[in-house]
Design an enzyme around this catalytic site. Structure first.
Site, short mmCIF file in Angstrom:
data_model
loop_
_atom_site.label_atom_id
_atom_site.label_comp_id
_atom_site.label_asym_id
_atom_site.label_seq_id
_atom_site.Cartn_x
_atom_site.Cartn_y
_atom_site.Cartn_z
N THR A 103 64.97 -83.58 -33.20
CA THR A 103 65.09 -82.16 -33.57
C THR A 103 63.74 -81.52 -33.84
OG1 THR A 103 67.34 -82.34 -34.39
CG2 THR A 103 66.00 -80.58 -35.33
N THR A 131 55.76 -77.30 -43.47
CA THR A 131 55.77 -77.83 -44.83
C THR A 131 54.38 -78.27 -45.29
OG1 THR A 131 56.59 -79.72 -46.13
CG2 THR A 131 56.39 -80.07 -43.78
N ASP A 132 54.20 -78.29 -46.61
CA ASP A 132 52.92 -78.80 -47.15
C ASP A 132 52.82 -80.32 -47.01
OD1 ASP A 132 54.77 -79.56 -49.07
OD2 ASP A 132 53.72 -78.68 -50.77
N GLU A 133 53.95 -80.98 -46.67
CA GLU A 133 53.91 -82.45 -46.58
C GLU A 133 53.04 -82.94 -45.43
OE1 GLU A 133 57.51 -84.59 -47.14
OE2 GLU A 133 58.32 -83.15 -48.56
N TYR A 156 59.47 -87.84 -41.76
CA TYR A 156 59.72 -86.39 -41.78
C TYR A 156 58.41 -85.62 -41.61
CZ TYR A 156 60.19 -81.73 -43.86
OH TYR A 156 60.11 -80.38 -44.09
N LYS A 160 57.04 -83.12 -38.59
CA LYS A 160 56.65 -81.72 -38.80
C LYS A 160 55.18 -81.51 -38.38
CE LYS A 160 58.72 -78.74 -40.37
NZ LYS A 160 59.68 -77.75 -39.79
N ASN A 186 60.99 -75.80 -52.12
CA ASN A 186 61.85 -74.66 -52.47
C ASN A 186 63.01 -75.12 -53.34
OD1 ASN A 186 61.87 -72.28 -49.74
ND2 ASN A 186 60.21 -73.63 -50.36
N LEU A 196 66.47 -82.92 -54.73
CA LEU A 196 66.45 -83.22 -56.17
C LEU A 196 67.19 -82.21 -57.06
CD1 LEU A 196 65.41 -85.17 -58.38
CD2 LEU A 196 63.47 -83.61 -58.66
N ASN A 255 58.39 -84.88 -61.93
CA ASN A 255 59.85 -84.95 -61.78
C ASN A 255 60.56 -85.17 -63.11
OD1 ASN A 255 59.58 -84.60 -59.02
ND2 ASN A 255 59.68 -86.80 -58.56
N HIS A 290 56.40 -93.04 -51.20
CA HIS A 290 56.60 -91.79 -51.96
C HIS A 290 55.27 -91.05 -52.21
CE1 HIS A 290 59.07 -90.09 -55.59
NE2 HIS A 290 58.61 -89.13 -54.80
P1 NAD Z 1 68.09 -77.41 -44.14
O1 NAD Z 1 68.22 -78.87 -43.84
O2 NAD Z 1 68.78 -76.84 -45.32
O3 NAD Z 1 68.58 -76.56 -42.87
C1 NAD Z 1 68.25 -76.90 -41.56
C2 NAD Z 1 69.09 -76.03 -40.64
O4 NAD Z 1 68.74 -76.37 -39.29
C3 NAD Z 1 70.61 -76.29 -40.77
O5 NAD Z 1 71.31 -75.08 -40.74
C4 NAD Z 1 70.94 -77.12 -39.53
O6 NAD Z 1 72.27 -76.94 -39.08
C5 NAD Z 1 69.93 -76.59 -38.53
N1 NAD Z 1 69.62 -77.56 -37.47
C6 NAD Z 1 69.27 -78.86 -37.63
N2 NAD Z 1 69.09 -79.44 -36.42
C7 NAD Z 1 69.31 -78.46 -35.50
C8 NAD Z 1 69.26 -78.44 -34.08
N3 NAD Z 1 68.96 -79.52 -33.37
N4 NAD Z 1 69.53 -77.27 -33.44
C9 NAD Z 1 69.83 -76.14 -34.14
N5 NAD Z 1 69.91 -76.13 -35.50
C10 NAD Z 1 69.65 -77.27 -36.16
O7 NAD Z 1 66.53 -77.13 -44.19
P2 NAD Z 1 65.70 -76.14 -45.13
O8 NAD Z 1 65.39 -76.83 -46.39
O9 NAD Z 1 66.36 -74.83 -45.13
O10 NAD Z 1 64.34 -76.06 -44.29
C11 NAD Z 1 64.17 -75.11 -43.24
C12 NAD Z 1 62.79 -75.28 -42.62
O11 NAD Z 1 61.80 -75.07 -43.62
C13 NAD Z 1 62.53 -76.67 -42.06
O12 NAD Z 1 61.78 -76.53 -40.88
C14 NAD Z 1 61.72 -77.37 -43.14
O13 NAD Z 1 60.87 -78.35 -42.58
C15 NAD Z 1 60.94 -76.20 -43.70
N6 NAD Z 1 60.55 -76.33 -45.12
C16 NAD Z 1 61.46 -76.66 -46.08
C17 NAD Z 1 61.08 -76.70 -47.42
C18 NAD Z 1 62.06 -77.03 -48.53
O14 NAD Z 1 61.64 -77.19 -49.68
N7 NAD Z 1 63.36 -77.11 -48.27
C19 NAD Z 1 59.75 -76.44 -47.78
C20 NAD Z 1 58.83 -76.15 -46.76
C21 NAD Z 1 59.25 -76.08 -45.44
O1 DAU Z 2 57.12 -79.99 -50.03
C1 DAU Z 2 58.03 -79.41 -49.14
C2 DAU Z 2 59.17 -80.36 -48.87
O2 DAU Z 2 59.94 -80.43 -50.05
C3 DAU Z 2 60.02 -79.92 -47.69
O3 DAU Z 2 59.26 -79.93 -46.51
C4 DAU Z 2 61.24 -80.85 -47.53
O4 DAU Z 2 62.08 -80.37 -46.49
C5 DAU Z 2 62.00 -80.83 -48.84
O5 DAU Z 2 63.09 -81.73 -48.74
C6 DAU Z 2 61.10 -81.24 -50.00
O6 DAU Z 2 60.70 -82.63 -49.90
P1 DAU Z 2 60.68 -83.60 -51.19
O7 DAU Z 2 60.80 -84.98 -50.72
O8 DAU Z 2 59.53 -83.27 -52.08
O9 DAU Z 2 62.04 -83.08 -51.94
P2 DAU Z 2 63.21 -83.88 -52.66
O10 DAU Z 2 64.07 -82.85 -53.31
O11 DAU Z 2 63.88 -84.85 -51.75
O12 DAU Z 2 62.46 -84.69 -53.79
C7 DAU Z 2 61.69 -84.04 -54.78
C8 DAU Z 2 61.08 -85.11 -55.67
O13 DAU Z 2 62.14 -85.75 -56.41
C9 DAU Z 2 60.38 -86.23 -54.93
O14 DAU Z 2 59.27 -86.67 -55.68
C10 DAU Z 2 61.43 -87.34 -54.86
C11 DAU Z 2 62.20 -87.15 -56.16
N1 DAU Z 2 63.63 -87.54 -56.11
C12 DAU Z 2 64.41 -87.03 -55.12
C13 DAU Z 2 65.75 -87.35 -55.03
C14 DAU Z 2 66.62 -86.81 -53.91
C15 DAU Z 2 64.16 -88.35 -57.09
O15 DAU Z 2 63.45 -88.80 -58.01
N2 DAU Z 2 65.49 -88.67 -57.03
C16 DAU Z 2 66.31 -88.20 -56.02
O16 DAU Z 2 67.54 -88.57 -56.01
#
Ligand code: NAD
Ligand code: DAU
Length: 352
Positions: A103, A131-133, A156, A160, A186, A196, A255, A290
Site C-alpha cells: 500500500t 510522518t516524522d518517523e 512502517y 513511508k 495525532n 495508544l 508515555n 521501539h
Molecule cells: P488510518 O489507518 O486511520 O487510515 C488509513 C486509511 O487509508 C483508511 O481509511 C484505509 O481504508 C485507507 N487505505 C488503506 N490502504 C488503502 C489502499 N490500498 N487503497 C485505498 N485506501 C486505503 O491512518 P491515519 O492515521 O489516518 O493516517 C493517514 C496518513 O497520515 C497516513 O499516510 C499516515 O502515514 C500519515 N500520518 C499519520 C499520523 C498519525 O499520527 N496517525 C501522523 C503522521 C502522518
Molecule cells: O509519529 C507519527 C506516527 O505516530 C504516525 O506516522 C503513525 O501512523 C502513528 O501510528 C503513530 O505511531 P506511534 O507508533 O508513535 O503510535 P502508537 O499510538 O502506536 O504508539 C504511541 C506510543 O505508545 C509508542 O511509544 C508506543 C506506545 N504504545 C503503543 C501501544 C499501541 C504502548 O506503550 N502500548 C500500546 O499498546
C-alpha cells in the site's frame, strides 16, 4: 458560480483523512473525491456529515489498482491530490511488513504514475502526507527539522520514507509538482483503538489492563487531528511546490506520564474514585525496535504560512475523551469482530 476545484483525497475514510475531507467539503470552492479501500481502519461512519453533499463523492477502491486509479484521474481532471491512504500502525508493520510495502510504496507509485501520465497542465499539485518517523529516533535533546536526514527504523517508517523518496524522485525526474509534510503523532475523534490514546480510552472505560510497552519512557509529540487537517489545507493551498513542511504539536509527553494523566481525567469523567484507573496500568514486553523519542520543529510552517496548533493538549484530550464517551456505538462497532482477534493475538504474548 465558478467551477469548483477538484481534489482527490486518498484514505479519506480513515482517522486523519476523514477530518481532511470534512474541512475541504465545508469549503464550497472544492469538489472532493475520496478514494478509499475501506480496510479495517477505514470507516464511512467517520463521514456521515458529508455524505450526500453536492461537492463530495466517495469511491471504494484500492490505490494499488492502476486501471481504477487511471480511470479516476481521467474522469475528473483533478487540480490536485492529497494522498493519505496508507497502512499506518507500526505494530502491524512488524508482523505484516509486506502489506506496508504494497500500500505505502506500490500504492503511492500507482498514484504518481497516473498523475505523471495525465497531468500535462500547470497549476496542479501532488501533496503527499507523511510522518516524522522517517527521521528515525531522537535522543534526549534536539528536534526533527526539514533538514534532518532520513533514518527510518521500522517497516512502517521505511515504507513511508520510500514513498517520500519516490514522490521527490518524480518531482526531480518528471517535473511532477509535489509537496510533502511530515507530522508527529495525532490524536482525536475517529482514531482507531489500536493506537495508544484511543486504546487506553477504550480499556479504561471497560476496566481492562492498560498495556505500556517497556518502561513507558518513550516520548511522543502529540497534535490534535483537527490542527493537522488545518495545516494540510493551508499547505495544499499555499505551500511551495517542491517544499517539505514539518508539522508538530510542540507537546512532548513520556508515555507513562500521558497514561497517568489520561487515567486521572477519565476517573473524573466516569465518576470513579481518584487513582482507580491507574491500577490498570500494566507494563508489557517492549515493541521491537521501539523508537525512543520524536519531536518536531515546526518553525518553517509557522514562519512561511503562519500555522500553529490551536488547542492545548489538555483541552484536546478532554474533547477526545468526551467524543469517545458520547460515541459508544462507533467504538462498539470498530472493536467487534476482527479487532478482538488482533487484540488477543498482539497482546496475549506481550507479558514481560
Ligand atoms: P488510518 O489507518 O486511520 O487510515 C488509513 C486509511 O487509508 C483508511 O481509511 C484505509 O481504508 C485507507 N487505505 C488503506 N490502504 C488503502 C489502499 N490500498 N487503497 C485505498 N485506501 C486505503 O491512518 P491515519 O492515521 O489516518 O493516517 C493517514 C496518513 O497520515 C497516513 O499516510 C499516515 O502515514 C500519515 N500520518 C499519520 C499520523 C498519525 O499520527 N496517525 C501522523 C503522521 C502522518
Ligand atoms: O509519529 C507519527 C506516527 O505516530 C504516525 O506516522 C503513525 O501512523 C502513528 O501510528 C503513530 O505511531 P506511534 O507508533 O508513535 O503510535 P502508537 O499510538 O502506536 O504508539 C504511541 C506510543 O505508545 C509508542 O511509544 C508506543 C506506545 N504504545 C503503543 C501501544 C499501541 C504502548 O506503550 N502500548 C500500546 O499498546
Amino acid at each position: 458560480m465558478k467551477e469548483r476545484r477538484k481534489v482527490l483525497v486518498t484514505g479519506g475514510a480513515g482517522f486523519i483523512g476523514s477530518h481532511v475531507v470534512r474541512q475541504f467539503v465545508r469549503d464550497e470552492k472544492y469538489y472532493v473525491v475520496n478514494l478509499d479501500k475501506l480496510t479495517y481502519a477505514g470507516n464511512l461512519e467517520n463521514l456521515k456529515d458529508v455524505e450526500g453533499k453536492a461537492n463530495y463523492k466517495f469511491v471504494k477502491g484500492d490505490i494499488c489498482d492502476p486501471d481504477l486509479v487511471q480511470k479516476i484521474f481521467a474522469d475528473h481532471d483533478f487540480d490536485g491530490v492529497i494522498h493519505l491512504a496508507a497502512e499506518s500502525h507500526v505494530d502491524r508493520s512488524i508482523s505484516e511488513p509486506l502489506e506496508f510495502v504494497k500500500t505505502n510504496v506500490l500504492g503511492t507509485m500507482t498514484l504518481l504514475e497516473a498523475a505523471k501520465n495525465l497531468w500535462s497542465q500547470e497549476g496542479r499539485r501532488f501533496y503527499h502526507v507523511s510522518t516524522d518517523e522517517v527521521y528515525g529516533s531522537l535522543g534526549e535533546d534536539g528536534l526533527f527539522t526539514e533538514k534532518t536526514s532520513y533514518d527510518p527504523k521500522s517497516p512502517y517508517s521505511a515504507s513511508k520514507a520510500s514513498s517520500d523518496h519516490f514522490v521527490r524522485a518524480y518531482g526531480n525526474t518528471y517535473g511532477l509538482p509535489f509537496i510533502i509534510s511530515n507530522c508527529s503523532n495525532n490524536y482525536g475523534p475517529n482514531h482507531f483503538p489500536e493506537k495508544l490514546i484511543p486504546l487506553l480510552i477504550n480499556n479504561i472505560k471497560n476496566e481492562r489492563p492498560l498495556p505500556i510497552y517497556g518502561k513507558g519512557e518513550n516520548v511522543r509529540d502529540w497534535l490534535f487531528v483537527e490542527d493537522h487537517a488545518t495545516a494540510i489545507k493551508l499547505i495544499y493551498e499555499k505551500g511551495r511546490i517542491g517544499g517539505t513542511y514539518n508539522i508538530g504539536g510542540l507537546n512532548e509527553w513520556r508515555n507513562i506520564d500521558l497514561v497517568e494523566f489520561l487515567c486521572d481525567l477519565m476517573d473524573i469523567k466516569l465518576g470513579r474514585e481518584k487513582g482507580a484507573s491507574r491500577t490498570l496500568i500494566t507494563f508489557v514486553k517492549d515493541r521491537a525496535g521501539h523508537d525512543m523519542r520524536y519531536a518536531i520543529d515546526a518553525t518553517k510552517l509557522n514562519k512561511e504560512l503562519g500555522w500553529s496548533p490551536s488547542l492545548k493538549f489538555e483541552e484536546g484530550l478532554e474533547k477526545t475523551v468526551d467524543w469517545y464517551l458520547e460515541n459508544e456505538e462507533w467504538l462498539k462497532d470498530v472493536t467487534s469482530g476482527e479487532y478482538m482477534n488482533y487484540y488477543e493475538k498482539h497482546y496475549s504474548h506481550s507479558d514481560k
